[in-house]
Design a protein around this motif. Structure first.
Motif, PDB file in Angstrom:
ATOM      1  N   PHE A 197       0.861  -1.176   0.000  1.00  0.00           N
ATOM      2  CA  PHE A 197       0.000   0.000   0.000  1.00  0.00           C
ATOM      3  C   PHE A 197       0.899   1.226   0.000  1.00  0.00           C
ATOM      4  CE2 PHE A 197       1.082   0.185   4.395  1.00  0.00           C
ATOM      5  CZ  PHE A 197       0.854   1.479   4.811  1.00  0.00           C
ATOM      6  N   VAL A 198       0.334   2.350  -0.420  1.00  0.00           N
ATOM      7  CA  VAL A 198       1.095   3.589  -0.534  1.00  0.00           C
ATOM      8  C   VAL A 198       0.897   4.408   0.731  1.00  0.00           C
ATOM      9  CG1 VAL A 198       1.469   5.681  -1.874  1.00  0.00           C
ATOM     10  CG2 VAL A 198       0.860   3.546  -3.028  1.00  0.00           C
ATOM     11  N   LEU A 199       1.997   4.820   1.332  1.00  0.00           N
ATOM     12  CA  LEU A 199       1.987   5.540   2.599  1.00  0.00           C
ATOM     13  C   LEU A 199       1.643   7.013   2.380  1.00  0.00           C
ATOM     14  CD1 LEU A 199       2.638   4.910   5.599  1.00  0.00           C
ATOM     15  CD2 LEU A 199       4.954   5.724   5.134  1.00  0.00           C
ATOM     16  N   HIS A 200       0.604   7.483   3.079  1.00  0.00           N
ATOM     17  CA  HIS A 200       0.203   8.889   3.018  1.00  0.00           C
ATOM     18  C   HIS A 200      -0.155   9.360   4.427  1.00  0.00           C
ATOM     19  CE1 HIS A 200       0.203   9.174  -1.319  1.00  0.00           C
ATOM     20  NE2 HIS A 200      -0.587   8.113  -1.416  1.00  0.00           N
ATOM     21  N   PRO A 201       0.026  10.636   4.735  1.00  0.00           N
ATOM     22  CA  PRO A 201      -0.423  11.156   6.037  1.00  0.00           C
ATOM     23  C   PRO A 201      -1.943  11.032   6.167  1.00  0.00           C
ATOM     24  CG  PRO A 201       1.087  12.690   4.967  1.00  0.00           C
ATOM     25  CD  PRO A 201       0.726  11.661   3.941  1.00  0.00           C
ATOM     26  N   TRP A 206      14.706  -3.871   3.767  1.00  0.00           N
ATOM     27  CA  TRP A 206      14.418  -3.679   5.170  1.00  0.00           C
ATOM     28  C   TRP A 206      14.608  -2.201   5.510  1.00  0.00           C
ATOM     29  CZ3 TRP A 206      17.429  -8.057   8.192  1.00  0.00           C
ATOM     30  CH2 TRP A 206      16.953  -9.312   7.791  1.00  0.00           C
ATOM     31  N   THR A 207      13.612  -1.645   6.188  1.00  0.00           N
ATOM     32  CA  THR A 207      13.716  -0.244   6.601  1.00  0.00           C
ATOM     33  C   THR A 207      13.309  -0.165   8.063  1.00  0.00           C
ATOM     34  OG1 THR A 207      13.103   0.434   4.359  1.00  0.00           O
ATOM     35  CG2 THR A 207      12.980   2.100   6.088  1.00  0.00           C
ATOM     36  N   TYR A 208      14.271   0.091   8.925  1.00  0.00           N
ATOM     37  CA  TYR A 208      13.995   0.104  10.356  1.00  0.00           C
ATOM     38  C   TYR A 208      13.181   1.347  10.720  1.00  0.00           C
ATOM     39  CZ  TYR A 208      17.365  -3.663  10.720  1.00  0.00           C
ATOM     40  OH  TYR A 208      17.999  -4.864  10.579  1.00  0.00           O
ATOM     41  N   VAL A 209      12.248   1.153  11.656  1.00  0.00           N
ATOM     42  CA  VAL A 209      11.336   2.233  12.034  1.00  0.00           C
ATOM     43  C   VAL A 209      11.189   2.272  13.549  1.00  0.00           C
ATOM     44  CG1 VAL A 209      10.011   2.146   9.884  1.00  0.00           C
ATOM     45  CG2 VAL A 209       9.313   0.725  11.815  1.00  0.00           C
ATOM     46  N   GLY A 247      10.858   6.802  10.397  1.00  0.00           N
ATOM     47  CA  GLY A 247      12.159   6.203  10.152  1.00  0.00           C
ATOM     48  C   GLY A 247      13.116   6.479  11.289  1.00  0.00           C
ATOM     49  N   THR A 248      14.057   5.557  11.471  1.00  0.00           N
ATOM     50  CA  THR A 248      15.009   5.715  12.586  1.00  0.00           C
ATOM     51  C   THR A 248      16.159   6.643  12.233  1.00  0.00           C
ATOM     52  OG1 THR A 248      16.223   3.751  11.861  1.00  0.00           O
ATOM     53  CG2 THR A 248      14.464   3.441  13.477  1.00  0.00           C
ATOM     54  N   GLY A 249      16.217   7.111  10.984  1.00  0.00           N
ATOM     55  CA  GLY A 249      17.292   8.002  10.564  1.00  0.00           C
ATOM     56  C   GLY A 249      18.286   7.282   9.677  1.00  0.00           C
ATOM     57  N   ILE A 296      11.493   7.118   5.949  1.00  0.00           N
ATOM     58  CA  ILE A 296      10.096   6.823   5.620  1.00  0.00           C
ATOM     59  C   ILE A 296       9.438   8.142   5.246  1.00  0.00           C
ATOM     60  CG2 ILE A 296       7.873   6.044   6.504  1.00  0.00           C
ATOM     61  CD1 ILE A 296       9.757   3.776   6.062  1.00  0.00           C
ATOM     62  N   GLU A 297       8.869   8.180   4.049  1.00  0.00           N
ATOM     63  CA  GLU A 297       8.277   9.409   3.552  1.00  0.00           C
ATOM     64  C   GLU A 297       6.924   9.133   2.931  1.00  0.00           C
ATOM     65  OE1 GLU A 297      12.061  12.088   2.186  1.00  0.00           O
ATOM     66  OE2 GLU A 297      11.382  10.543   0.796  1.00  0.00           O
ATOM     67  N   PRO A 298       6.063  10.141   2.876  1.00  0.00           N
ATOM     68  CA  PRO A 298       4.798   9.989   2.142  1.00  0.00           C
ATOM     69  C   PRO A 298       5.075   9.590   0.699  1.00  0.00           C
ATOM     70  CG  PRO A 298       4.745  11.980   3.461  1.00  0.00           C
ATOM     71  CD  PRO A 298       6.153  11.462   3.536  1.00  0.00           C
ATOM     72  N   GLY A 299       4.274   8.670   0.200  1.00  0.00           N
ATOM     73  CA  GLY A 299       4.450   8.174  -1.163  1.00  0.00           C
ATOM     74  C   GLY A 299       5.212   6.875  -1.237  1.00  0.00           C
ATOM     75  N   ASP A 300       5.863   6.452  -0.142  1.00  0.00           N
ATOM     76  CA  ASP A 300       6.563   5.170  -0.134  1.00  0.00           C
ATOM     77  C   ASP A 300       5.565   4.028  -0.240  1.00  0.00           C
ATOM     78  OD1 ASP A 300       8.993   6.376   0.104  1.00  0.00           O
ATOM     79  OD2 ASP A 300       9.176   6.087   2.274  1.00  0.00           O
TER      80      ASP A 300
END
Length: 403
Positions: free
Chosen positions: A41-45, A348-351, A365-367, A372-376
């Motif tokens: 799914f696409v990440l959005h605020p 893998w994207t740590y959060v 995102g942990t940096g 992690i950004e909108p639209g990912d």
């Protein structure tokens, strides 16, 4: 010679066939590796409702246990269990012949009383007009007594004495002459007897007090019943309610009209939308729970009273948050992560998980590389056993499903 010829042929075979054993060993090295079939799914605020979980059982919006109001034999029962009825429909008829006879007798007595009253009214035409002088004085004394009683200067007994004095003078003055004649001619009593007979006759019928569905039907035609006998239950189930107990820490954040989601496992996995209808203003000091009533619609009548229900009540709503479903989250080496798609591959994207509520969590995102950004695009299915940096084939793009 045959053996020598065989060895020669074996050695020359690649040349004869124009093939290379090394090339055979390299077959497949240039093919693309298999792609993992996944869903994303696409990440959005979004607005993220925080919810308090509770459990309860479905109940009809209104329930009435209907009982007989008269004694007799049931001559008609035109309804069946589960049947829908409208307000005012006949549900039960008791033999009414005796009540009808009493009503006719009362009407006959009323007719005689009316004739007697008419004669006395004609005779009273020669009487002097009522004397209202004493009546006016008595009325003034009563009004003053009522005022003094409200002020606390006289007792209840003194007020009652003033009221009786006024009523006696009112009768003696002649202003209630017509009412007295009506009593003397039994007109008032006869009218009351007719009204009572009509009431008794009406009680031989059981009428639906509201629209709903028949349940717990326990009587049959021909059965003898008496006043107070339970005959059936009427459910108003065009909408349902669920009473749930909520911890005081969550209760203080709830408000009337707050959204609620209801899942009835035995019905389906469908998430039903409801609203907080009422909140009990008292919390049980022993348990720390308070009662909340959730209302939800039941237009098709498929929801049944008594079914177990899981309820999630909205206590707060966070604005513009990055939210993922719980099945998108994995744990590797003790750290939370999601799979993010980049150029057709999963990484893998740590959060960090900021808030959990129900089947969803707010993340960031942990940096560093974990951005992690909108639209990912985030994986939600088919990723449980995937390694880092693998090719993917997205077979379905889901909606977040957050309500």
């Amino acid at each position: 010679m045959l053996a020598v010829g065989g060895f020669v042929a074996y050695g020359l075979w690649p040349t004869i066939t124009d093939s290379d054993a090394e090339e055979e060993r390299d077959i497949g090295e240039d093919l693309e590796p298999a792609k993992a079939a996944v869903e994303a799914f696409v990440l959005h605020p979004v607005e993220f409702p925080l919810r308090a979980d509770a459990t309860g059982h479905l109940a009809p919006w209104r329930l009435a246990e209907l009982t007989a109001q008269a004694s007799g034999i049931i001559v008609s029962r035109p309804v069946e269990e589960g049947q829908r009825v409208q307000k005012g429909d006949l549900l039960l008829q008791i033999d009414k012949r005796e009540q009808q006879i009493r009503l006719e007798e009362a009407k006959a007595a009323l007719l005689i009383a009316r004739a007697d009253h008419a004669v006395k009214s004609i005779d009273s035409g020669n009487l002097p007009p009522p004397d209202t002088t004493a009546l006016s004085a008595a009325r003034a004394r009563l009004m003053r007594a009522e005022s003094d009683f409200e002020g606390g200067t006289i007792t209840q007994a003194e007020l009652q004495h003033a009221r009786r004095e006024f009523e006696s003078i009112n009768v003696l003055s002649g202003s209630l002459r017509n009412e007295v004649q009506a009593v003397n001619s039994n007109l008032v009593q006869s009218e009351q007897q007719v009204a009572r007979a009509q009431l008794e006759l009406s009680r031989t019928q059981l009428i639906a007090p509201f629209s709903g569905r028949i349940a717990d039907l326990v009587v049959e035609e021909g059965q003898q019943i008496g006043p107070g006998t339970k005959v059936m239950t009427l459910l108003e189930d065009y909408r349902m309610k669920v009473d749930v107990d909520v911890l005081e820490a969550d209760l203080v954040h709830l408000g009337i009209g707050a959204s609620a989601t209801v899942v009835v496992p035995s019905f389906s996995d469908e998430v039903l939308l409801g609203r907080v209808y009422s909140i009990n203003p008292m919390v049980d000091a022993g348990t720390g729970f308070g009662r909340v009533t959730v209302a939800l619609s039941n237009p098709g009548g498929q929801l049944i009273s008594g079914l177990y229900a899981d309820v999630a009540l909205e206590t707060e709503r966070l604005i513009d948050r990055l939210v993922v479903p719980s099945n998108a989250l994995l744990v590797r080496d003790g750290r939370d992560l999601v799979f993010k798609i980049l150029e057709g591959r999963g990484f893998w994207t740590y959060v960090d998980i900021l808030v959990r509520s129900g089947n969803f969590a707010e993340i960031k995102g942990t940096g560093g590389a974990s951005i992690i950004e909108p639209g990912d695009s985030i994986l939600v299915a088919g990723h449980l056993n995937l390694a880092h940096d693998v090719p993917l084939e997205v077979t379905r793009v889901r909606e977040l499903g957050l309500r």
